[in-house]
Design a protein around this motif. Structure first.
Motif, PDB file in Angstrom:
ATOM      1  N   LYS A 138       0.829  -1.202   0.000  1.00  0.00           N
ATOM      2  CA  LYS A 138       0.000   0.000   0.000  1.00  0.00           C
ATOM      3  C   LYS A 138       0.865   1.255   0.000  1.00  0.00           C
ATOM      4  CE  LYS A 138      -3.711   2.176   2.676  1.00  0.00           C
ATOM      5  NZ  LYS A 138      -4.550   2.062   3.911  1.00  0.00           N
ATOM      6  N   GLU A 139       1.928   1.254   0.787  1.00  0.00           N
ATOM      7  CA  GLU A 139       2.831   2.402   0.812  1.00  0.00           C
ATOM      8  C   GLU A 139       3.548   2.566  -0.522  1.00  0.00           C
ATOM      9  OE1 GLU A 139       4.126   2.606   5.521  1.00  0.00           O
ATOM     10  OE2 GLU A 139       5.125   1.172   4.187  1.00  0.00           O
ATOM     11  N   LYS A 140       3.895   1.442  -1.158  1.00  0.00           N
ATOM     12  CA  LYS A 140       4.517   1.524  -2.480  1.00  0.00           C
ATOM     13  C   LYS A 140       3.560   2.160  -3.479  1.00  0.00           C
ATOM     14  CE  LYS A 140       4.894  -0.569  -6.710  1.00  0.00           C
ATOM     15  NZ  LYS A 140       3.822  -1.047  -7.631  1.00  0.00           N
ATOM     16  N   ALA A 141       2.276   1.782  -3.438  1.00  0.00           N
ATOM     17  CA  ALA A 141       1.294   2.375  -4.346  1.00  0.00           C
ATOM     18  C   ALA A 141       1.149   3.876  -4.096  1.00  0.00           C
ATOM     19  CB  ALA A 141      -0.050   1.667  -4.180  1.00  0.00           C
ATOM     20  N   THR A 142       1.195   4.281  -2.829  1.00  0.00           N
ATOM     21  CA  THR A 142       1.115   5.704  -2.511  1.00  0.00           C
ATOM     22  C   THR A 142       2.310   6.458  -3.073  1.00  0.00           C
ATOM     23  OG1 THR A 142      -0.125   5.243  -0.477  1.00  0.00           O
ATOM     24  CG2 THR A 142       0.976   7.378  -0.626  1.00  0.00           C
ATOM     25  N   LEU A 147       4.615  10.211  -7.078  1.00  0.00           N
ATOM     26  CA  LEU A 147       5.967  10.400  -7.580  1.00  0.00           C
ATOM     27  C   LEU A 147       6.102  11.543  -8.595  1.00  0.00           C
ATOM     28  CD1 LEU A 147       8.812   9.323  -7.233  1.00  0.00           C
ATOM     29  CD2 LEU A 147       8.372   7.705  -9.094  1.00  0.00           C
ATOM     30  N   PRO A 148       5.216  11.670  -9.596  1.00  0.00           N
ATOM     31  CA  PRO A 148       5.354  12.809 -10.519  1.00  0.00           C
ATOM     32  C   PRO A 148       5.281  14.156  -9.814  1.00  0.00           C
ATOM     33  CG  PRO A 148       3.902  11.148 -11.449  1.00  0.00           C
ATOM     34  CD  PRO A 148       4.138  10.754 -10.027  1.00  0.00           C
ATOM     35  N   ALA A 149       4.315  14.294  -8.890  1.00  0.00           N
ATOM     36  CA  ALA A 149       4.207  15.548  -8.143  1.00  0.00           C
ATOM     37  C   ALA A 149       5.417  15.752  -7.237  1.00  0.00           C
ATOM     38  CB  ALA A 149       2.915  15.549  -7.322  1.00  0.00           C
ATOM     39  N   TYR A 150       5.934  14.662  -6.673  1.00  0.00           N
ATOM     40  CA  TYR A 150       7.112  14.746  -5.808  1.00  0.00           C
ATOM     41  C   TYR A 150       8.335  15.203  -6.602  1.00  0.00           C
ATOM     42  CZ  TYR A 150      10.982  13.102  -2.882  1.00  0.00           C
ATOM     43  OH  TYR A 150      12.146  13.020  -2.161  1.00  0.00           O
ATOM     44  N   GLY A 271      -2.703  14.795   0.319  1.00  0.00           N
ATOM     45  CA  GLY A 271      -3.644  14.075   1.167  1.00  0.00           C
ATOM     46  C   GLY A 271      -2.988  13.071   2.088  1.00  0.00           C
ATOM     47  N   LEU A 272      -1.803  13.416   2.627  1.00  0.00           N
ATOM     48  CA  LEU A 272      -1.044  12.503   3.474  1.00  0.00           C
ATOM     49  C   LEU A 272      -1.111  12.930   4.931  1.00  0.00           C
ATOM     50  CD1 LEU A 272       2.083  12.171   1.162  1.00  0.00           C
ATOM     51  CD2 LEU A 272       0.171  10.583   1.336  1.00  0.00           C
ATOM     52  N   ILE A 320       9.744  11.717   8.066  1.00  0.00           N
ATOM     53  CA  ILE A 320       9.704  10.280   7.787  1.00  0.00           C
ATOM     54  C   ILE A 320       8.268   9.773   7.808  1.00  0.00           C
ATOM     55  CG2 ILE A 320      12.023   9.900   8.687  1.00  0.00           C
ATOM     56  CD1 ILE A 320      10.745   8.912  11.287  1.00  0.00           C
ATOM     57  N   ASP A 321       8.085   8.566   7.281  1.00  0.00           N
ATOM     58  CA  ASP A 321       6.781   7.874   7.292  1.00  0.00           C
ATOM     59  C   ASP A 321       5.687   8.726   6.657  1.00  0.00           C
ATOM     60  OD1 ASP A 321       8.055   5.823   8.661  1.00  0.00           O
ATOM     61  OD2 ASP A 321       7.514   6.596  10.625  1.00  0.00           O
ATOM     62  N   VAL A 322       5.936   9.177   5.449  1.00  0.00           N
ATOM     63  CA  VAL A 322       4.991  10.088   4.785  1.00  0.00           C
ATOM     64  C   VAL A 322       4.023   9.359   3.861  1.00  0.00           C
ATOM     65  CG1 VAL A 322       6.746  11.891   4.847  1.00  0.00           C
ATOM     66  CG2 VAL A 322       6.450  10.557   2.762  1.00  0.00           C
ATOM     67  N   LEU A 323       4.084   8.038   3.771  1.00  0.00           N
ATOM     68  CA  LEU A 323       3.322   7.303   2.759  1.00  0.00           C
ATOM     69  C   LEU A 323       1.996   6.783   3.296  1.00  0.00           C
ATOM     70  CD1 LEU A 323       6.268   5.313   1.126  1.00  0.00           C
ATOM     71  CD2 LEU A 323       5.290   7.530   0.453  1.00  0.00           C
ATOM     72  N   GLU A 324       1.298   7.566   4.077  1.00  0.00           N
ATOM     73  CA  GLU A 324      -0.003   7.170   4.623  1.00  0.00           C
ATOM     74  C   GLU A 324      -1.074   8.106   4.073  1.00  0.00           C
ATOM     75  OE1 GLU A 324      -2.686   4.910   6.247  1.00  0.00           O
ATOM     76  OE2 GLU A 324      -0.580   4.443   6.694  1.00  0.00           O
TER      77      GLU A 324
END
Length: 459
Positions: A138-142, A147-150, A271-272, A320-324
């Motif tokens: 799930k974090e990988k999908a996030t 990624l483009p916006a990042y 939206g994180l 850290i831990d931003v993929l939620e």
């Protein structure tokens, strides 16, 4: 978006036209049974393959290699630097290659594995520039979704961000019915051993790492053999209980606040939530001579450290831990917890939970970082911005304040969040520490002036 290649080949960032190496592939040793899976994850055994060996059944996949390569470049990570940390051939690391990977397990709820990649040997003072972290599907999908916006955000900021992901990979495990293991390569925000580490969110619910009896216990050793502190990673309440402050220059505080404000706005736009500000504090060894101390401090500054005013400590920061993602689960959790606090006649404490909207979470996160970590005033225009004349007349906020990105009521929001932390701050302890620090800095200034007066006639 995903390609199958040997794992070390991708990490090394070698050019596509480089000559093939017969020792670039690796595979996991076949386990006897699935019961050994946990042991294999914790203690992988790698076997180099020759040309005559069959191809490995386990395959690594690498995601969005071109985008990540651009992000690494913008963050100041050259291809040579990355290749040196992750070479094609493990034999290039010599017989001590296992010591280059320092394994640890997350102290949070995820239980993820971390591997800190040392840049030079395994000495006690070695700096680790990269860290490999296990993530969920799930974090990988996030990460892939943002990624483009990042990449656009990193380019806009010219790499000046505390959110730094350098690559994403997956590995198919060999036993039947097993899924993939996903992991990312990140910047290691704590490249050396720390005296104290903190995981800070600005939340108050379940944000205490130590019981009171353990907090006041005297420990003979400040750190263990693995490099961690005796107290582990502390949280928000410990930061307030011991009246901790970041003792760096005003210019460094302003620069950090500007980066934190920008990063919080980006995370809000995606939206994180549930991310943290990681703060590591390293104490420079007292037995070093003056030249060794200067060299050590310069090295730590090159790895992203901020030196304290007394030049005895170096601070490190990272988000850290931003993929939620903020999903229906978080909305339901917010509703249930708010109702529970109101039934207990503690409605204001509901602001201290993690389950907030992305906008509220970012606002509280930044307010805590500014007010409690950096201890900056609410809205004060800096001298640099006064000189640049970047703001309209009558505007009271400087560039590192979120007020200009929000509607009216920001001051009320500050009061809303600060109320959570004000009631638990140890006022007398903080006053004593700040008074002693002011006396200490005044004495340093007096000694510096006396030294200048002595050196002036000689010059």
């Amino acid at each position: 978006p995903a390609t199958k290649q040997p794992l070390t080949s991708s990490l090394s960032c070698s050019p596509p036209d480089s000559a093939p190496n017969s020792l670039t592939d690796f595979q996991w040793e076949p386990p006897i049974s699935r019961s050994y899976s946990e042991g294999l994850l914790k203690h992988p055994r790698l076997r180099l393959l020759g040309e005559d060996e069959p191809p490995p059944r386990s395959s690594a996949m690498h995601y969005e290699m071109d985008l990540f390569r651009s992000i690494r470049t913008m963050c100041g990570v050259t291809a040579a630097m990355y290749a040196h940390a992750f070479p094609h051939d493990l034999s290039e690391l010599g017989t001590q290659w296992r010591q280059r990977l320092k394994e640890s397990v997350s102290e949070g709820a995820s239980g993820s594995f971390f591997y800190r990649v040392l840049s030079s040997g395994a000495r006690r003072d070695a700096c680790s520039r990269f860290i490999v972290k296990q993530i969920t599907r799930k974090e990988k999908a996030t990460l892939m979704g943002m990624l483009p916006a990042y990449k656009e955000y990193v380019a806009k900021r010219s790499g000046r961000t505390l959110i730094q992901y350098f690559s994403c990979h997956s590995l198919s495990l060999r036993w039947n019915f097993s899924g993939k293991v996903y992991f990312v390569v990140m910047r290691n925000f704590l490249p050396t051993r720390a005296w104290l580490t903190f995981d800070l969110k600005g939340a108050t619910a379940n944000r205490r790492a130590l019981a009171a009896r353990f907090l006041h216990r005297v420990h003979e050793r400040a750190e263990d053999e693995a490099g961690g502190t005796a107290y582990g990673t502390l949280r928000d309440w410990e930061w307030l209980d011991i009246a901790m402050v970041v003792d760096v220059s005003d210019a460094d505080k302003a620069a950090l606040a500007e980066v934190l404000a920008s990063d919080a706005l980006f995370l809000r736009s995606q939206g994180l939530l549930d991310y943290s500000l990681f703060v590591g504090i390293h104490r420079v060894a007292a037995e070093m001579c003056a030249s060794e101390r200067r060299e050590r401090i310069s090295l730590l500054q090159a790895h992203g450290g901020y030196v304290s005013l007394d030049r005895q400590k170096v601070y490190f920061f990272g988000i850290i831990d931003v993929l939620e993602k903020h999903t229906l689960r978080w909305k339901m959790q917010r509703t249930v917890l708010s109702a529970g606090y109101r039934l207990l006649c503690r409605g204001s404490d509901a602001d201290g939970v993690t389950a907030l909207s992305p906008a509220e979470y970012a606002d509280r996160f930044y307010t805590f970082a500014r007010a409690e970590v950096l201890q900056l005033p609410q809205c004060v225009r800096s001298e640099r911005e006064e000189a640049l004349h970047e703001w309209p007349s009558g505007q009271s906020c400087n560039r590192w304040c979120l007020c200009r990105e929000q509607e009216r009521g920001t001051r009320a929001n500050d009061a809303r969040w600060c109320r959570l932390w004000q009631r638990r701050r140890r006022g007398l302890i903080k006053e004593r520490i700040e008074t002693e620090r002011a006396d200490h800095m005044r004495r340093i200034e007096e000694l510096e002036r006396a030294l200048e007066e002595v050196q002036a006639p000689a010059a």
